[in-house]
Design a protein around this motif. Structure first.
Motif, PDB file in Angstrom:
ATOM      1  N   ALA A  36     -18.510   4.660 -24.528  1.00  0.00           N
ATOM      2  CA  ALA A  36     -17.732   5.626 -23.749  1.00  0.00           C
ATOM      3  C   ALA A  36     -17.022   4.954 -22.584  1.00  0.00           C
ATOM      4  N   VAL A  37     -17.633   3.907 -22.038  1.00  0.00           N
ATOM      5  CA  VAL A  37     -16.994   3.180 -20.938  1.00  0.00           C
ATOM      6  C   VAL A  37     -15.677   2.577 -21.416  1.00  0.00           C
ATOM      7  N   LEU A  38     -15.700   2.016 -22.627  1.00  0.00           N
ATOM      8  CA  LEU A  38     -14.483   1.429 -23.187  1.00  0.00           C
ATOM      9  C   LEU A  38     -13.506   2.502 -23.650  1.00  0.00           C
ATOM     10  N   LEU A  39     -14.035   3.593 -24.198  1.00  0.00           N
ATOM     11  CA  LEU A  39     -13.176   4.657 -24.715  1.00  0.00           C
ATOM     12  C   LEU A  39     -12.436   5.394 -23.607  1.00  0.00           C
ATOM     13  N   PHE A  40     -13.180   5.769 -22.552  1.00  0.00           N
ATOM     14  CA  PHE A  40     -12.627   6.675 -21.551  1.00  0.00           C
ATOM     15  C   PHE A  40     -12.322   6.019 -20.203  1.00  0.00           C
ATOM     16  N   ALA A  41     -13.146   5.080 -19.781  1.00  0.00           N
ATOM     17  CA  ALA A  41     -12.945   4.478 -18.461  1.00  0.00           C
ATOM     18  C   ALA A  41     -11.997   3.286 -18.532  1.00  0.00           C
ATOM     19  N   VAL A  42     -12.355   2.290 -19.339  1.00  0.00           N
ATOM     20  CA  VAL A  42     -11.518   1.099 -19.472  1.00  0.00           C
ATOM     21  C   VAL A  42     -10.341   1.359 -20.407  1.00  0.00           C
ATOM     22  N   HIS A  43     -10.535   2.282 -21.340  1.00  0.00           N
ATOM     23  CA  HIS A  43      -9.479   2.705 -22.268  1.00  0.00           C
ATOM     24  C   HIS A  43      -9.014   1.549 -23.145  1.00  0.00           C
ATOM     25  N   VAL A  44      -9.974   0.851 -23.747  1.00  0.00           N
ATOM     26  CA  VAL A  44      -9.668  -0.248 -24.657  1.00  0.00           C
ATOM     27  C   VAL A  44      -9.850   0.257 -26.083  1.00  0.00           C
ATOM     28  N   ARG A  45      -8.756   0.652 -26.678  1.00  0.00           N
ATOM     29  CA  ARG A  45      -8.801   1.169 -28.039  1.00  0.00           C
ATOM     30  C   ARG A  45      -7.825   0.372 -28.903  1.00  0.00           C
ATOM     31  N   PRO A  46      -8.190   0.096 -30.164  1.00  0.00           N
ATOM     32  CA  PRO A  46      -9.341   0.596 -30.928  1.00  0.00           C
ATOM     33  C   PRO A  46     -10.626  -0.210 -30.761  1.00  0.00           C
ATOM     34  N   LEU A  47     -10.607  -1.250 -29.916  1.00  0.00           N
ATOM     35  CA  LEU A  47     -11.798  -2.083 -29.743  1.00  0.00           C
ATOM     36  C   LEU A  47     -13.020  -1.253 -29.359  1.00  0.00           C
ATOM     37  N   ALA A  48     -12.809  -0.185 -28.613  1.00  0.00           N
ATOM     38  CA  ALA A  48     -13.926   0.634 -28.142  1.00  0.00           C
ATOM     39  C   ALA A  48     -14.716   1.259 -29.284  1.00  0.00           C
ATOM     40  N   TYR A  49     -14.070   1.432 -30.433  1.00  0.00           N
ATOM     41  CA  TYR A  49     -14.771   2.051 -31.561  1.00  0.00           C
ATOM     42  C   TYR A  49     -15.731   1.082 -32.253  1.00  0.00           C
ATOM     43  N   VAL A  50     -15.601  -0.210 -31.964  1.00  0.00           N
ATOM     44  CA  VAL A  50     -16.480  -1.199 -32.600  1.00  0.00           C
ATOM     45  C   VAL A  50     -17.940  -0.982 -32.198  1.00  0.00           C
ATOM     46  N   PRO A  51     -18.282  -0.969 -30.894  1.00  0.00           N
ATOM     47  CA  PRO A  51     -19.686  -0.708 -30.548  1.00  0.00           C
ATOM     48  C   PRO A  51     -20.149   0.679 -30.977  1.00  0.00           C
ATOM     49  N   LEU A  52     -19.236   1.631 -31.017  1.00  0.00           N
ATOM     50  CA  LEU A  52     -19.593   2.979 -31.462  1.00  0.00           C
ATOM     51  C   LEU A  52     -20.070   2.950 -32.915  1.00  0.00           C
ATOM     52  N   VAL A  53     -19.299   2.302 -33.769  1.00  0.00           N
ATOM     53  CA  VAL A  53     -19.647   2.226 -35.191  1.00  0.00           C
ATOM     54  C   VAL A  53     -20.872   1.344 -35.406  1.00  0.00           C
ATOM     55  N   VAL A  54     -20.929   0.215 -34.704  1.00  0.00           N
ATOM     56  CA  VAL A  54     -22.071  -0.694 -34.847  1.00  0.00           C
ATOM     57  C   VAL A  54     -23.361  -0.003 -34.411  1.00  0.00           C
ATOM     58  N   GLY A  55     -23.292   0.767 -33.328  1.00  0.00           N
ATOM     59  CA  GLY A  55     -24.475   1.477 -32.849  1.00  0.00           C
ATOM     60  C   GLY A  55     -24.990   2.488 -33.854  1.00  0.00           C
ATOM     61  N   VAL A  56     -24.082   3.241 -34.456  1.00  0.00           N
ATOM     62  CA  VAL A  56     -24.489   4.223 -35.468  1.00  0.00           C
ATOM     63  C   VAL A  56     -25.080   3.512 -36.684  1.00  0.00           C
ATOM     64  N   ALA A  57     -24.428   2.439 -37.128  1.00  0.00           N
ATOM     65  CA  ALA A  57     -24.920   1.699 -38.296  1.00  0.00           C
ATOM     66  C   ALA A  57     -26.303   1.118 -38.033  1.00  0.00           C
ATOM     67  N   LEU A  58     -26.493   0.530 -36.852  1.00  0.00           N
ATOM     68  CA  LEU A  58     -27.795  -0.034 -36.496  1.00  0.00           C
ATOM     69  C   LEU A  58     -28.860   1.053 -36.471  1.00  0.00           C
ATOM     70  N   ALA A  59     -28.509   2.207 -35.947  1.00  0.00           N
ATOM     71  CA  ALA A  59     -29.470   3.311 -35.885  1.00  0.00           C
ATOM     72  C   ALA A  59     -29.917   3.733 -37.278  1.00  0.00           C
ATOM     73  N   PHE A  60     -28.995   3.800 -38.219  1.00  0.00           N
ATOM     74  CA  PHE A  60     -29.364   4.174 -39.585  1.00  0.00           C
ATOM     75  C   PHE A  60     -30.296   3.135 -40.212  1.00  0.00           C
ATOM     76  N   VAL A  61     -30.130   1.877 -39.827  1.00  0.00           N
ATOM     77  CA  VAL A  61     -30.978   0.820 -40.374  1.00  0.00           C
ATOM     78  C   VAL A  61     -32.408   0.951 -39.866  1.00  0.00           C
ATOM     79  N   VAL A  62     -32.562   1.237 -38.568  1.00  0.00           N
ATOM     80  CA  VAL A  62     -33.903   1.233 -37.981  1.00  0.00           C
ATOM     81  C   VAL A  62     -34.580   2.597 -37.989  1.00  0.00           C
ATOM     82  N   ASP A  63     -33.794   3.684 -38.036  1.00  0.00           N
ATOM     83  CA  ASP A  63     -34.385   5.026 -37.957  1.00  0.00           C
ATOM     84  C   ASP A  63     -33.340   6.031 -38.450  1.00  0.00           C
ATOM     85  N   ARG A  64     -33.547   6.550 -39.645  1.00  0.00           N
ATOM     86  CA  ARG A  64     -32.536   7.408 -40.266  1.00  0.00           C
ATOM     87  C   ARG A  64     -32.225   8.645 -39.431  1.00  0.00           C
TER      88      ARG A  64
END
Length: 284
Positions: A36-64
């Motif tokens: 959210a810091v990259l999405l809304f505060a720093v406003h670095v897009r589309p780079l900001a979506y990288v940690p967003l997607v990686v975080g969701v993917a990692l979460a599915f790996v460790v805890d569905r």
């Protein structure tokens, strides 16, 4: 969408399944909320979506279950990021905000309830318990603090210039509606959706810090800049903590709208000094 007298932030039983290492679960949530810091505060897009997607993917790996809940949060954040968040009181701006912010609440709710079959996202308007003397007293503190701090912040920092100039009656009316509508949405999304989903997996303190990261980043893009985070961060944390204690959307919403009433008055005064000329801390 409304639930009555139900704790929206309570932890719920999860299906029997292996849960990944705690550090990876926290990392996944931190990546999603930190984006959210990259999405809304720093406003670095589309780079900001990288940690967003990686975080969701990692979460599915460790805890569905965590993966599903972070996906819901990520979907809501992505919808919000689809529009510019600078305050805009034009017809098009109001329509854009209304559609995007409404979808950012409705879509996660439907996804969580209808697709995943969960009932974590709730909107407890009534708890069946009267407000305590402390709660009533806190409302007085909120008004007093807002009255003293907000005029100095907006006028000394120039942050009021991040909102459109309002002089005519119709402009002032639009500002009033906009400030209160966004304030209401804040509680529906950041507290009843993001915080509730995070609270399912993490202690209150950690879940609160994570939701506050998203909350404050959004408010930065909205216009609370300069040293605004020194105000918005404590506010976001206290709102989350208050909701965890009261279990009442109504109460945290009243707190927020009291604060926003002063925000509205200060913004009007900043552009039309003869209106609401009652602030003793306003720079002269």
């Amino acid at each position: 969408m409304t639930e009555h007298g139900v704790e929206a932030s309570a932890e719920v039983d999860r299906p029997d399944e292996p849960v990944g290492p705690a550090v990876l679960r926290v990392l996944a949530a931190a990546l999603v909320c930190g984006s959210a810091v990259l999405l809304f505060a720093v406003h670095v897009r589309p780079l900001a979506y990288v940690p967003l997607v990686v975080g969701v993917a990692l979460a599915f790996v460790v805890d569905r279950v965590l993966g599903r809940d972070l996906l819901v949060v990520a979907v809501g954040m992505s919808i919000v990021s689809s529009i510019p968040l600078a305050a805009d009181l034009s017809d098009a701006g109001i329509a854009r905000f209304a559609v995007a912010l409404s979808l950012a609440v409705v879509v996660p709710y439907v996804l969580s309830h209808r697709v995943f079959g969960d009932d974590v996202i709730r909107f407890p308007w009534r708890t069946g318990r009267p407000w305590t003397r402390f709660q009533w007293g806190y409302l007085v503190v909120v008004v007093a603090a807002g009255y003293l701090v907000l005029p100095f912040y907006f006028l000394s920092s120039g942050a009021y210039q991040n909102w459109p100039t309002v002089v005519e009656p119709d402009e002032i009316a639009r500002l009033f509606v906009g400030v209160n509508a966004v304030g209401t949405w804040d509680e529906l999304f950041f507290i009843c959706t993001v915080f509730a989903l995070l609270r399912r997996h993490f202690p209150v303190a950690l879940a609160n810090v994570l939701q506050a990261t998203v909350f404050v980043s959004f408010l930065w893009e909205l216009g609370y800049r300069s040293w605004g985070p020194l105000l918005t961060l404590p506010f976001a944390l206290v709102q989350g903590w208050t909701f965890s204690r009261t279990k009442s959307l109504t109460y945290v919403l009243v707190v927020h709208l009291l604060f926003d009433a002063i925000v509205f008055m200060v913004l009007v005064h900043a552009h039309s000094p003869h209106l609401f000329d009652v602030f003793v801390t306003a720079p002269r």
